[in-house]
Structures are given as C-alpha cells and as structure tokens.
Design a protein around this motif. Structure first.
Motif: not given
Length: 82
Positions: A14-22, A26-30, A33-43
C-alpha cells in the motif's frame, strides 16, 4: 494551521502504491496522504448528511408535489419531450 506528527503504519504494498501515485501527481507523499484522508472524511460526512436528510423526509408529500409537476402552465421552450 497547526500540524502534528502521527506514526502511520501501512502495508508495504500500500505504501509503494501511495508513493507511485504521489509521484505521478507530482506531490509529496505526506500531501497525498493528507488529501486522501480529507477526501474520505468528506465522503463519510456527505453520506451521514444524506442519511439524516432522508430520515426527515416526508415521502408521501414529496410524491404528491411531484405528481403536480408540469400541470400548472404551458411547456417552457426547451422543455419539450421528444
């Protein structure tokens, strides 16, 4: 905005996939992850909001209102049924 640290344990795959997508985005992994958590909370908040609204719904009244739709005047240009 204050920031805090949190040790996050992810499965290696999962970490490797997250790194690839980040990297692809063109964004930092951190930041990713912040954006992914925000999207989940919004949903989850959106789901909760609609559940609360549905619980207050008056279905018979809504159906009665819909049954009257379009009966009180001429068809508006552009709203014709083909």
């Amino acid at each position: 905005m204050s920031k805090s640290n949190f040790a996050l344990r992810l499965q290696p795959s999962l970490l490797e996939e997250a790194r690839k997508v980040a990297d692809t985005e063109g964004v930092a992994l951190n930041q990713f992850i912040n954006a992914a958590v925000a999207e989940k909370l919004s949903a989850l908040r959106t789901e909760s909001y609609f559940r609360e609204r549905a619980a207050r719904a008056n279905i018979p009244e809504a159906l009665e209102i819909l049954s009257r739709a379009g009966r009180n005047g001429p068809v508006i240009p552009g709203d014709e049924v083909d």
